[in-house]
Motif scaffolding. Structure first.
Motif, PDB file in Angstrom:
ATOM      1  N   GLY A  68       0.973  -1.087   0.109  1.00  0.00           N
ATOM      2  CA  GLY A  68      -0.121  -0.078   0.110  1.00  0.00           C
ATOM      3  C   GLY A  68       0.875   1.124   0.007  1.00  0.00           C
ATOM      4  O   GLY A  68       0.685   2.077  -0.845  1.00  0.00           O
ATOM      5  N   PHE A  69       2.024   1.482   0.940  1.00  0.00           N
ATOM      6  CA  PHE A  69       2.683   2.408   1.226  1.00  0.00           C
ATOM      7  C   PHE A  69       3.376   2.724  -0.305  1.00  0.00           C
ATOM      8  O   PHE A  69       3.713   3.795  -0.818  1.00  0.00           O
ATOM      9  CB  PHE A  69       3.691   2.302   1.997  1.00  0.00           C
ATOM     10  CG  PHE A  69       4.533   3.499   2.353  1.00  0.00           C
ATOM     11  CD1 PHE A  69       3.941   4.783   2.806  1.00  0.00           C
ATOM     12  CD2 PHE A  69       5.917   3.581   2.157  1.00  0.00           C
ATOM     13  CE1 PHE A  69       4.843   6.017   3.124  1.00  0.00           C
ATOM     14  CE2 PHE A  69       6.531   4.656   2.323  1.00  0.00           C
ATOM     15  CZ  PHE A  69       6.121   6.022   2.822  1.00  0.00           C
ATOM     16  N   GLY A  70       3.786   1.873  -1.065  1.00  0.00           N
ATOM     17  CA  GLY A  70       4.607   1.627  -2.277  1.00  0.00           C
ATOM     18  C   GLY A  70       3.643   2.231  -3.411  1.00  0.00           C
ATOM     19  O   GLY A  70       4.380   2.961  -3.993  1.00  0.00           O
ATOM     20  N   GLY A  71       2.535   1.781  -3.408  1.00  0.00           N
ATOM     21  CA  GLY A  71       1.556   2.294  -4.180  1.00  0.00           C
ATOM     22  C   GLY A  71       1.426   3.642  -4.070  1.00  0.00           C
ATOM     23  O   GLY A  71       1.313   4.392  -5.322  1.00  0.00           O
ATOM     24  N   VAL A  72       1.359   4.260  -2.899  1.00  0.00           N
ATOM     25  CA  VAL A  72       1.015   5.658  -2.646  1.00  0.00           C
ATOM     26  C   VAL A  72       2.366   6.443  -3.149  1.00  0.00           C
ATOM     27  O   VAL A  72       2.405   7.479  -3.920  1.00  0.00           O
ATOM     28  CB  VAL A  72       0.999   6.145  -1.247  1.00  0.00           C
ATOM     29  CG1 VAL A  72       1.015   7.619  -0.720  1.00  0.00           C
ATOM     30  CG2 VAL A  72      -0.577   5.610  -0.495  1.00  0.00           C
ATOM     31  N   LEU A  73       3.362   5.799  -3.030  1.00  0.00           N
ATOM     32  CA  LEU A  73       4.832   6.414  -3.443  1.00  0.00           C
ATOM     33  C   LEU A  73       4.805   6.531  -5.085  1.00  0.00           C
ATOM     34  O   LEU A  73       5.108   7.720  -5.433  1.00  0.00           O
ATOM     35  CB  LEU A  73       6.141   5.690  -3.163  1.00  0.00           C
ATOM     36  CG  LEU A  73       6.270   5.888  -1.504  1.00  0.00           C
ATOM     37  CD1 LEU A  73       7.482   4.945  -1.063  1.00  0.00           C
ATOM     38  CD2 LEU A  73       6.634   7.364  -1.013  1.00  0.00           C
ATOM     39  N   VAL A  74       4.348   5.411  -5.715  1.00  0.00           N
ATOM     40  CA  VAL A  74       4.531   5.386  -7.161  1.00  0.00           C
ATOM     41  C   VAL A  74       3.228   6.508  -7.465  1.00  0.00           C
ATOM     42  O   VAL A  74       3.678   7.322  -8.652  1.00  0.00           O
ATOM     43  CB  VAL A  74       3.836   4.192  -7.561  1.00  0.00           C
ATOM     44  CG1 VAL A  74       3.591   4.277  -9.169  1.00  0.00           C
ATOM     45  CG2 VAL A  74       4.955   3.082  -7.384  1.00  0.00           C
ATOM     46  N   ILE A  75       2.326   6.770  -7.046  1.00  0.00           N
ATOM     47  CA  ILE A  75       1.283   7.613  -7.127  1.00  0.00           C
ATOM     48  C   ILE A  75       1.772   9.356  -7.211  1.00  0.00           C
ATOM     49  O   ILE A  75       1.759   9.918  -8.003  1.00  0.00           O
ATOM     50  CB  ILE A  75      -0.170   7.635  -6.475  1.00  0.00           C
ATOM     51  CG1 ILE A  75      -0.856   6.562  -7.144  1.00  0.00           C
ATOM     52  CG2 ILE A  75      -1.160   8.933  -6.972  1.00  0.00           C
ATOM     53  CD1 ILE A  75      -2.104   5.811  -6.282  1.00  0.00           C
ATOM     54  N   ALA A  76       2.512   9.288  -5.969  1.00  0.00           N
ATOM     55  CA  ALA A  76       3.073  10.612  -5.840  1.00  0.00           C
ATOM     56  C   ALA A  76       4.139  11.019  -6.536  1.00  0.00           C
ATOM     57  O   ALA A  76       4.466  12.115  -7.123  1.00  0.00           O
ATOM     58  CB  ALA A  76       3.773  10.720  -4.241  1.00  0.00           C
ATOM     59  N   ALA A  77       5.039  10.038  -6.945  1.00  0.00           N
ATOM     60  CA  ALA A  77       6.175  10.283  -8.009  1.00  0.00           C
ATOM     61  C   ALA A  77       5.740  10.644  -9.244  1.00  0.00           C
ATOM     62  O   ALA A  77       6.087  11.627  -9.870  1.00  0.00           O
ATOM     63  CB  ALA A  77       7.026   9.002  -7.968  1.00  0.00           C
ATOM     64  N   GLY A  78       4.548  10.039  -9.562  1.00  0.00           N
ATOM     65  CA  GLY A  78       3.957  10.266 -11.170  1.00  0.00           C
ATOM     66  C   GLY A  78       3.352  11.809 -11.020  1.00  0.00           C
ATOM     67  O   GLY A  78       3.615  12.422 -11.794  1.00  0.00           O
ATOM     68  N   ARG A  79       2.816  12.071  -9.666  1.00  0.00           N
ATOM     69  CA  ARG A  79       2.189  13.547  -9.709  1.00  0.00           C
ATOM     70  C   ARG A  79       3.359  14.580  -9.636  1.00  0.00           C
ATOM     71  O   ARG A  79       3.012  15.703 -10.272  1.00  0.00           O
ATOM     72  CB  ARG A  79       1.435  13.315  -8.305  1.00  0.00           C
ATOM     73  CG  ARG A  79       0.837  14.844  -8.082  1.00  0.00           C
ATOM     74  CD  ARG A  79      -0.299  15.134  -8.583  1.00  0.00           C
ATOM     75  NE  ARG A  79      -0.938  14.594  -9.611  1.00  0.00           N
ATOM     76  CZ  ARG A  79      -1.440  15.233 -11.164  1.00  0.00           C
ATOM     77  NH1 ARG A  79      -1.084  16.497 -10.963  1.00  0.00           N
ATOM     78  NH2 ARG A  79      -1.854  14.507 -11.959  1.00  0.00           N
ATOM     79  N   LEU A  80       4.428  14.284  -9.180  1.00  0.00           N
ATOM     80  CA  LEU A  80       5.517  15.158  -9.256  1.00  0.00           C
ATOM     81  C   LEU A  80       6.350  15.058 -10.483  1.00  0.00           C
ATOM     82  O   LEU A  80       7.606  15.786 -10.473  1.00  0.00           O
ATOM     83  CB  LEU A  80       6.468  15.051  -7.822  1.00  0.00           C
ATOM     84  CG  LEU A  80       5.219  15.172  -6.523  1.00  0.00           C
ATOM     85  CD1 LEU A  80       6.354  14.971  -5.392  1.00  0.00           C
ATOM     86  CD2 LEU A  80       4.914  16.665  -6.693  1.00  0.00           C
ATOM     87  N   GLY A  81       6.033  14.069 -11.360  1.00  0.00           N
ATOM     88  CA  GLY A  81       6.787  14.091 -12.623  1.00  0.00           C
ATOM     89  C   GLY A  81       8.175  13.390 -12.457  1.00  0.00           C
ATOM     90  O   GLY A  81       8.986  13.507 -13.168  1.00  0.00           O
TER      91      GLY A  81
END
Length: 312
Positions: free
Chosen positions: A141-154
């Motif tokens: 779950g935490f890894g998924g959040v990090l992937v989404i955050a990384a995508g949002r920040l480019g």
């Protein structure tokens, strides 16, 4: 000391009806989120929530009276109402503040981590043992959040520009904090549905939330009825629509959770990703990138680990 209220007596129902009610509740919640996002962008989160709760209290009060309910909650039931109303108030402020700064599909995907958080809250509040499956679920779950955050920040070549920087992190942090409160809300929701009718839950929750938002209005610089931001009829129309959708959704979910176990209904929370993506695309012209899909897949996989643990 006040005695604990007896659970409501309900007629046997096919579990399918509870699933349908829960799924419908999630759809209406997605529509409500869309209306609230539009209003929040215009007048701010505190004002949007206060006026929605004010309208909702009037509508829910009429429904409460029409259904023949005359007795207001007291004792243990009132304490549970107060606790959940306060938790949901904090959850709503954080969620809609983050939603105004983050695409709907990404916001919903991040909130999927709530069932994982609920497992750890159950360990703290109910002294349940945390197994290896829960640890694996939390990592996914935490890894998924990090992937989404990384995508949002480019950072991964995602759909958003890295220039969003601080605003992107603030939105994600607010949604994560909201997910923690939402996890607590999941535990309280099942308890509340066992001792109160849907009409009572809807009315009291709107009143309690409206009370807290009313206290915050003078300090938040929130829009009042005479302000230009509140003058347009479309603003009041969206607030009324959001209040009606919230009442309908909460009523359906309360009805469903009174007739089926939480572990059977929580997986239906994942349908919110579909509604968030659909309404975000239709209303706000938002797109879904591969990082959002990949992050949501990781989070949902982690949540299924939680569901399997609860069912075993």
């Amino acid at each position: 000391m006040a005695s604990t209220p007896a659970p409501l007596t309900v007629a046997p129902r096919a579990p399918l009806l509870a699933f349908v009610a829960c799924a419908g509740g999630m759809m209406f919640f997605g529509a409500m989120d869309s209306a609230m996002k539009a209003v929040t962008i215009d007048i701010g989160v505190i004002a949007a929530l206060f006026w929605r709760c004010l309208i909702g209290s009037a509508l829910a009060g009429a429904l409460f009276w029409w259904k023949g309910n005359r007795r207001l909650p007291r004792g243990a039931a009132l304490r549970l109402h107060l606790l959940r109303g306060t938790v949901v108030a904090g959850m709503a402020v954080l969620f809609f503040w983050g939603l105004a700064r983050t695409p709907m599909a990404e916001t919903v995907a991040i909130t999927f981590i709530a069932p994982i958080i609920a497992l750890f809250l159950a360990a703290v509040l109910l002294k349940e043992r945390i197994g290896r499956g829960a640890v694996l679920a939390s990592v996914l779950g935490f890894g998924g959040v990090l992937v989404i955050a990384a995508g949002r920040l480019g950072w991964l070549g995602g759909e958003a520009a890295a220039s969003q920087g601080e605003a992107g992190w603030q939105g994600i942090a607010a949604i994560m904090a909201s997910a923690v409160l939402y996890a607590w809300n999941l535990i309280l929701q099942r308890q509340q549905a066992q001792i109160a009718s849907p009409q009572e839950i809807v009315l009291v929750q709107n009143v309690i939330m409206g009370f807290w938002f009313g206290l915050a209005m003078p300090f938040a610089g929130a829009a009042m009825p005479g302000d230009a931001a509140m003058a347009a009829p479309i603003g009041w129309g969206l607030l009324t629509l959001a209040a009606m959708l919230a009442i309908l959704s909460l009523s359906l979910l309360s009805w469903a959770y009174a007739r089926a176990e939480a572990q059977a209904l929580v997986p239906l929370e994942y349908s919110m990703f579909i509604w968030g993506a659909l309404f975000g695309w239709l209303i706000f012209n938002e797109t879904i990138g591969w990082t959002t899909l990949a992050g949501a897949a990781l989070i949902v996989t982690g949540c299924w680990q939680v569901a399997r643990r609860q069912a075993s």
